[in-house]
Design a protein around this motif. Structure first.
Motif, PDB file in Angstrom:
ATOM      1  N   VAL A  70     -21.479 -62.671  -9.441  1.00 39.69           N
ATOM      2  CA  VAL A  70     -20.862 -62.488  -8.124  1.00 39.69           C
ATOM      3  C   VAL A  70     -19.541 -63.247  -8.057  1.00 39.69           C
ATOM      4  O   VAL A  70     -18.492 -62.705  -7.684  1.00 39.69           O
ATOM      5  CB  VAL A  70     -21.818 -62.938  -7.004  1.00 39.69           C
ATOM      6  CG1 VAL A  70     -21.126 -62.859  -5.649  1.00 39.69           C
ATOM      7  CG2 VAL A  70     -23.086 -62.077  -7.004  1.00 39.69           C
ATOM      8  N   ALA A  71     -19.572 -64.520  -8.430  1.00 39.96           N
ATOM      9  CA  ALA A  71     -18.343 -65.312  -8.417  1.00 39.96           C
ATOM     10  C   ALA A  71     -17.366 -64.824  -9.475  1.00 39.96           C
ATOM     11  O   ALA A  71     -16.148 -64.749  -9.237  1.00 39.96           O
ATOM     12  CB  ALA A  71     -18.672 -66.788  -8.644  1.00 39.96           C
ATOM     13  N   ILE A  83     -17.401 -53.121 -10.992  1.00 40.43           N
ATOM     14  CA  ILE A  83     -18.131 -53.794  -9.917  1.00 40.43           C
ATOM     15  C   ILE A  83     -19.614 -53.805 -10.299  1.00 40.43           C
ATOM     16  O   ILE A  83     -20.201 -52.761 -10.604  1.00 40.43           O
ATOM     17  CB  ILE A  83     -17.950 -53.069  -8.565  1.00 40.43           C
ATOM     18  CG1 ILE A  83     -16.454 -52.894  -8.253  1.00 40.43           C
ATOM     19  CG2 ILE A  83     -18.653 -53.839  -7.458  1.00 40.43           C
ATOM     20  CD1 ILE A  83     -15.681 -54.171  -8.136  1.00 40.43           C
ATOM     21  N   SER A  84     -20.233 -54.979 -10.275  1.00 41.71           N
ATOM     22  CA  SER A  84     -21.639 -55.115 -10.682  1.00 41.71           C
ATOM     23  C   SER A  84     -22.572 -54.757  -9.525  1.00 41.71           C
ATOM     24  O   SER A  84     -22.181 -54.726  -8.349  1.00 41.71           O
ATOM     25  CB  SER A  84     -21.932 -56.551 -11.135  1.00 41.71           C
ATOM     26  OG  SER A  84     -21.920 -57.434 -10.023  1.00 41.71           O
ATOM     27  N   ALA A  85     -23.832 -54.511  -9.881  1.00 42.96           N
ATOM     28  CA  ALA A  85     -24.850 -54.205  -8.865  1.00 42.96           C
ATOM     29  C   ALA A  85     -25.066 -55.381  -7.924  1.00 42.96           C
ATOM     30  O   ALA A  85     -25.291 -55.191  -6.722  1.00 42.96           O
ATOM     31  CB  ALA A  85     -26.171 -53.823  -9.554  1.00 42.96           C
ATOM     32  N   GLU A 119     -24.029 -57.653  -2.008  1.00 42.43           N
ATOM     33  CA  GLU A 119     -23.491 -58.645  -1.081  1.00 42.43           C
ATOM     34  C   GLU A 119     -23.016 -57.933   0.191  1.00 42.43           C
ATOM     35  O   GLU A 119     -22.235 -56.986   0.127  1.00 42.43           O
ATOM     36  CB  GLU A 119     -22.313 -59.398  -1.720  1.00 42.43           C
ATOM     37  CG  GLU A 119     -22.700 -60.257  -2.904  1.00 42.43           C
ATOM     38  CD  GLU A 119     -23.600 -61.421  -2.496  1.00 42.43           C
ATOM     39  OE1 GLU A 119     -23.329 -62.018  -1.436  1.00 42.43           O
ATOM     40  OE2 GLU A 119     -24.563 -61.704  -3.224  1.00 42.43           O
ATOM     41  N   PRO A 120     -23.472 -58.382   1.365  1.00 44.96           N
ATOM     42  CA  PRO A 120     -23.100 -57.675   2.608  1.00 44.96           C
ATOM     43  C   PRO A 120     -21.608 -57.760   2.937  1.00 44.96           C
ATOM     44  O   PRO A 120     -21.105 -56.942   3.705  1.00 44.96           O
ATOM     45  CB  PRO A 120     -23.951 -58.381   3.673  1.00 44.96           C
ATOM     46  CG  PRO A 120     -24.282 -59.719   3.101  1.00 44.96           C
ATOM     47  CD  PRO A 120     -24.393 -59.514   1.623  1.00 44.96           C
ATOM     48  N   THR A 121     -20.886 -58.720   2.351  1.00 47.23           N
ATOM     49  CA  THR A 121     -19.463 -58.892   2.675  1.00 47.23           C
ATOM     50  C   THR A 121     -18.549 -58.330   1.591  1.00 47.23           C
ATOM     51  O   THR A 121     -17.350 -58.613   1.592  1.00 47.23           O
ATOM     52  CB  THR A 121     -19.148 -60.392   2.863  1.00 47.23           C
ATOM     53  OG1 THR A 121     -19.464 -61.095   1.642  1.00 47.23           O
ATOM     54  CG2 THR A 121     -19.977 -60.972   4.007  1.00 47.23           C
ATOM     55  N   PHE A 122     -19.107 -57.521   0.663  1.00 44.71           N
ATOM     56  CA  PHE A 122     -18.297 -57.084  -0.470  1.00 44.71           C
ATOM     57  C   PHE A 122     -17.114 -56.211  -0.027  1.00 44.71           C
ATOM     58  O   PHE A 122     -15.983 -56.403  -0.465  1.00 44.71           O
ATOM     59  CB  PHE A 122     -19.169 -56.314  -1.460  1.00 44.71           C
ATOM     60  CG  PHE A 122     -18.386 -55.700  -2.575  1.00 44.71           C
ATOM     61  CD1 PHE A 122     -17.800 -56.500  -3.553  1.00 44.71           C
ATOM     62  CD2 PHE A 122     -18.186 -54.323  -2.631  1.00 44.71           C
ATOM     63  CE1 PHE A 122     -17.043 -55.935  -4.582  1.00 44.71           C
ATOM     64  CE2 PHE A 122     -17.449 -53.761  -3.657  1.00 44.71           C
ATOM     65  CZ  PHE A 122     -16.870 -54.566  -4.632  1.00 44.71           C
ATOM     66  N   ALA A 123     -17.345 -55.220   0.831  1.00 46.99           N
ATOM     67  CA  ALA A 123     -16.255 -54.335   1.259  1.00 46.99           C
ATOM     68  C   ALA A 123     -15.162 -55.121   1.969  1.00 46.99           C
ATOM     69  O   ALA A 123     -13.959 -54.881   1.748  1.00 46.99           O
ATOM     70  CB  ALA A 123     -16.809 -53.238   2.172  1.00 46.99           C
ATOM     71  N   VAL A 138     -24.227 -47.778  -1.366  1.00 44.97           N
ATOM     72  CA  VAL A 138     -23.547 -46.545  -0.944  1.00 44.97           C
ATOM     73  C   VAL A 138     -22.707 -46.806   0.294  1.00 44.97           C
ATOM     74  O   VAL A 138     -21.573 -46.305   0.411  1.00 44.97           O
ATOM     75  CB  VAL A 138     -24.598 -45.448  -0.683  1.00 44.97           C
ATOM     76  CG1 VAL A 138     -23.927 -44.201  -0.095  1.00 44.97           C
ATOM     77  CG2 VAL A 138     -25.344 -45.096  -1.958  1.00 44.97           C
ATOM     78  N   ALA A 139     -23.236 -47.597   1.228  1.00 50.67           N
ATOM     79  CA  ALA A 139     -22.478 -47.912   2.442  1.00 50.67           C
ATOM     80  C   ALA A 139     -21.200 -48.674   2.105  1.00 50.67           C
ATOM     81  O   ALA A 139     -20.130 -48.418   2.679  1.00 50.67           O
ATOM     82  CB  ALA A 139     -23.349 -48.714   3.398  1.00 50.67           C
ATOM     83  N   ALA A 140     -21.290 -49.634   1.158  1.00 54.16           N
ATOM     84  CA  ALA A 140     -20.112 -50.409   0.776  1.00 54.16           C
ATOM     85  C   ALA A 140     -19.062 -49.518   0.124  1.00 54.16           C
ATOM     86  O   ALA A 140     -17.850 -49.624   0.408  1.00 54.16           O
ATOM     87  CB  ALA A 140     -20.519 -51.539  -0.158  1.00 54.16           C
ATOM     88  N   LEU A 141     -19.493 -48.612  -0.763  1.00 54.10           N
ATOM     89  CA  LEU A 141     -18.540 -47.712  -1.433  1.00 54.10           C
ATOM     90  C   LEU A 141     -17.916 -46.741  -0.439  1.00 54.10           C
ATOM     91  O   LEU A 141     -16.727 -46.388  -0.560  1.00 54.10           O
ATOM     92  CB  LEU A 141     -19.258 -46.948  -2.548  1.00 54.10           C
ATOM     93  CG  LEU A 141     -19.758 -47.804  -3.719  1.00 54.10           C
ATOM     94  CD1 LEU A 141     -20.481 -46.924  -4.728  1.00 54.10           C
ATOM     95  CD2 LEU A 141     -18.614 -48.550  -4.389  1.00 54.10           C
TER      96      LEU A 141
END
Length: 783
Positions: free
Chosen positions: A579-580, A613-615, A620-624, A657-660
């Motif tokens: 993630v980091a 971008i990794s799974a 992470e909810p803040t990725f987008a 899917v939501a983030a993408l």
């Protein structure tokens, strides 16, 4: 028929005892002044009633529901009344023996039988075990109550016997033996009072209270002998034996019904006090009124007032005790509710609320117990494969139903000798008692087979696999260490392909230690700036002109040199460092791409930069929001960025899917990498807002083969139909490049065109597009 016989026998005993007692009382009352028939008829009820009572007691002793000590007690009571009945027979012989009334004197043998019968009854009673030992306060109350009963008994004994010694002597000719019989009867009354005050043990309390009346009735009727002084044709046995036999039959019947469960189904709470002392006080009051009845008026008034005051005091005490009893019942009810609540809380503290299985705390206690006992055992940790996908796709209700079914199947396939627990989420544990890891294969095979069977959830048949790790317990190892080893083996099973089990061994430990050290080095390397990016160009076919690039991370280790991604990306994924690291890669790539735009030649080209971008990042909810912030920070236009994801990272993953979808709304392109190697779901292409389809290297290597060519062609047609760009990966020869172009591919990447280059070289390639266009692909690959 077998149940009907005891009922008929019980009815016979009751009816016969009532008739015989009525006959005895009727004979005495109707013959009190003068006999109206031969005296022999007066002796038939005592002898027959004693035989009926003895039969009733022995019938009660045959009850299989009665405890052994209870059966012994009722046999002794039957023997006692039988001996007393024999005394009635010899008494009749004595009484009917001849003229001049010599039979008015009972012989020593007759009185001996009476005394022996009472002694057997006393022995049976005193040998009856109590329910429990008495506390100090209970012992004190018992002694006080017994003092009241014995004082009253002694008073009546003195009044009815010792003060009338001459009349006893006239009647029996042996005053000492007759009074001894009377005293033994009162002693039996005291003994029954003792049992009533301390508990009845295996005998039914109500039956014993009724039985206690036999001693009182016998003693009372025996004390009436002096009243029969003017009726030499009568004997107190004619009245006392039938009456005591009747009461004894009632007591035996009560015990039979209680043993069979017919009388004790709705038994209430025990009485908070004993009525025996109050009955003794009432009897004394009656005696007081009887002795003062023919005296002067003042004595009668004083006695009457004393009786009234005594009655009021007794009533007041009984009401207070009744109030206390009601209060105690409420307290008892509250205590029962509290104990029930405590039991529920204790159960909840040690059991899983969803499945009812043992939870982690109790499971570790059981493991510790096995370690302390030194018995062989092993611990198996079970993790459900791809449970999150089912939970996200069908909802938490379906996930909970699935977990409950899994718990039930684990218990069914393992049996009660093993402990099954749910540790949390989709992780279960099993304590295989008496089974080592080398012998655990049959149990583990049953687990895998049980969980592999389809599970019906909300109308859908679901298949769930399991990864199982098993480790041995050994003395000196803490439960947490056993769990850690099993957990290590479980992750090894997942790494070997899931839906299987793995045993813990030293090699796993060495691998885990190596991975732990590598994860720690990754965190340090990220802080020390040891990572760098290189870029793999994406070219247009057939001329090989760069039209974009893919950012690839490298690790410049101070001791090991340049470490390839294959050696640390997997560890970064499993340990969460990805993630980091992924955030750093995204920011550095966008910063580099923004720098390339400073060149007018590069800025004018339609190139795009791909970032993997990794799974874990997608979860992470803040990725987008992070991507949007990086774009704003670096000044890179969103249309220049491509977020590259794999099939497995987004398959049945609604948050991903939501983030993408959010990224696509920003203008960022979405590339589906390694398509055809994972789930290959066509529905995935409609769900994900992908704009680029990257064909995996495995389909390019043998592009000249018939099967690979068919697959590559199908993928290209699929991309064209969905208006997506198709990029062939891993092109390493001119033949591959030519064939891909012939099939219709217009973009590719691979070592044949370019090896990964640094940021400056990538910018130069994008800026020098016109010059490179004149160079052959083979020459460009050497740069």
């Amino acid at each position: 028929m077998s149940q009907r016989v005891p009922a008929v026998r019980r009815t016979f005993h009751l009816v016969a005892a009532v008739l015989l007692a009525s006959a005895g009382v009727g004979w005495v009352l109707t013959s009190f002044c003068s006999p109206w028939a031969a005296p022999l008829w007066g002796w038939a009820p005592p002898v027959a009633s004693a035989a009926v009572a003895a039969s009733a007691c022995w019938s009660t002793a045959e009850s299989p529901a009665l405890a052994r000590t209870g059966r012994r007690f009722w046999r002794r009571v039957g023997v006692a009344i039988g001996v007393i009945g024999c005394g009635g027979v010899t008494s009749a012989i004595d009484w009917l023996g001849g003229a001049d009334h010599p039979t008015l004197h009972n012989r020593p043998g007759t009185l001996t039988l009476y005394v022996l019968g009472v002694l057997i009854l006393l022995f049976a009673l005193l040998r009856l075990p109590n329910k429990s030992s008495l506390s100090r306060s209970q012992r004190r109350r018992f002694l006080l109550d017994m003092a009241i009963v014995m004082t009253t008994t002694g008073l009546f004994t003195w009044y009815l016997s010792f003060r009338q010694v001459e009349r006893w002597s006239t009647l029996t000719g042996w005053a000492a033996a007759a009074m001894a019989t009377l005293l033994l009867g009162f002693a039996a009354t005291v003994a029954f009072s003792r049992v009533a005050l301390t508990g009845s043990g295996p005998a039914d309390p109500q039956a014993l209270r009724v039985l206690g009346m036999t001693a009182a009735v016998g003693a009372f009727v025996g004390s009436l002998s002096p009243l029969m002084q003017n009726s030499p044709h009568l004997n107190n046995a004619m009245l006392s034996i039938p009456c005591t036999a009747l009461v004894m039959v009632f007591a035996a019947d009560r015990q039979r019904r209680a043993a069979a469960g017919a009388a004790g189904r709705a038994a209430g709470p025990p009485r908070a006090y004993s009525v025996v002392p109050y009955l003794a006080v009432a009897a004394t009051d009656v005696l007081l009124l009887a002795t003062t009845y023919h005296r002067e008026g003042e004595a009668v008034i004083v006695a009457l007032c004393a009786v009234v005051i005594t009655g009021v005091v007794v009533y007041r005490q009984i009401t207070v005790l009744a109030d206390n009893a009601r209060l105690l019942r409420r307290v008892d009810a509250s205590m029962r509710d509290l104990r029930q609540a405590q039991g529920q809380l204790a159960h909840q503290a040690h059991h899983d609320s969803l499945t009812g299985l043992t939870n982690r705390r109790l499971f570790e206690q059981r493991v510790q117990g096995s370690l302390t006992a030194g018995e062989a055992f092993s611990v198996a940790l079970i993790d459900l494969d791809d449970f999150k996908i089912i939970n996200d796709r069908l909802g938490h209700g379906a996930g909970d139903a699935l977990l409950m079914t899994v718990g039930q199947r684990l218990q069914e396939c393992l049996g009660p000798e093993h402990v099954v627990a749910r540790l949390g989420g989709d992780e279960f544990a099993v304590l295989l008692t008496g089974v080592s890891t080398t012998d655990a294969s049959p149990d583990l095979d049953r687990i895998v087979a049980a969980l592999r069977r389809p599970i019906s959830v909300i109308g859908q048949e679901l298949s769930v696999g399991s990864s199982i790790g098993v480790a041995d317990g050994a003395p000196g190892i803490a439960p947490a260490e056993v769990m850690r080893r099993a957990d290590l083996a479980m992750y090894a099973a997942k790494g070997r392909g899931k839906n299987r089990y793995a045993r813990y061994d030293r090699e796993l430990e060495r691998h885990a230690n190596k991975e732990a050290r590598l994860a720690a080095d990754l965190r340090l390397a990220l802080g020390r700036g040891e990572f760098c990016l290189v870029y793999q160009p994406v070219v247009a076919l057939p001329h090989g002109r760069p039209v974009g690039g893919e950012a690839l991370v490298r690790w410049r280790h101070p001791d090991r040199g340049l470490v390839p991604p294959s050696e640390f990306i997997g560890v970064a994924e499993r340990t969460g460092v990805i993630v980091a690291l992924g955030s750093w890669v995204l920011r550095e790539a966008c910063r580099a791409a923004s720098g390339w735009l400073a060149s007018p030649a590069a800025a004018s080209g339609p190139w795009r930069l791909s970032v993997n971008i990794s799974a874990r990042q997608l979860r992470e909810p803040t990725f987008a929001a992070e991507v949007a912030a990086v774009l704003a920070e670096t000044g890179l236009p969103p249309e220049r960025l491509v977020a590259e994801v794999t099939e497995t990272a987004v398959f049945d993953n609604e948050p991903a899917v939501a983030a993408l979808t959010t990224l696509r709304g920003l203008g960022v392109s979405i590339a589906l990498d390694d398509f055809g190697t994972g789930h290959s779901s066509l529905g995935l292409l409609r769900t994900i807002p992908a704009t680029v389809l990257k064909v995996d290297k495995s389909f390019v290597d043998n592009i000249a083969g018939a099967e690979e060519e068919v697959i590559a062609t199908a993928m290209l047609q699929l991309a064209n139909g969905l208006r997506m760009d198709a990029v062939a990966e891993g092109v390493e020869t001119s033949a591959q490049a030519d064939r891909l172009h012939q099939l219709g591919y217009r973009q590719a990447q691979g070592f044949y065109f370019y090896r990964p280059v640094g940021a400056a070289d990538m910018g130069a390639l994008l800026a020098g597009t016109a010059a490179i266009a004149a160079t052959s692909p083979g020459a460009a690959s050497t740069q």
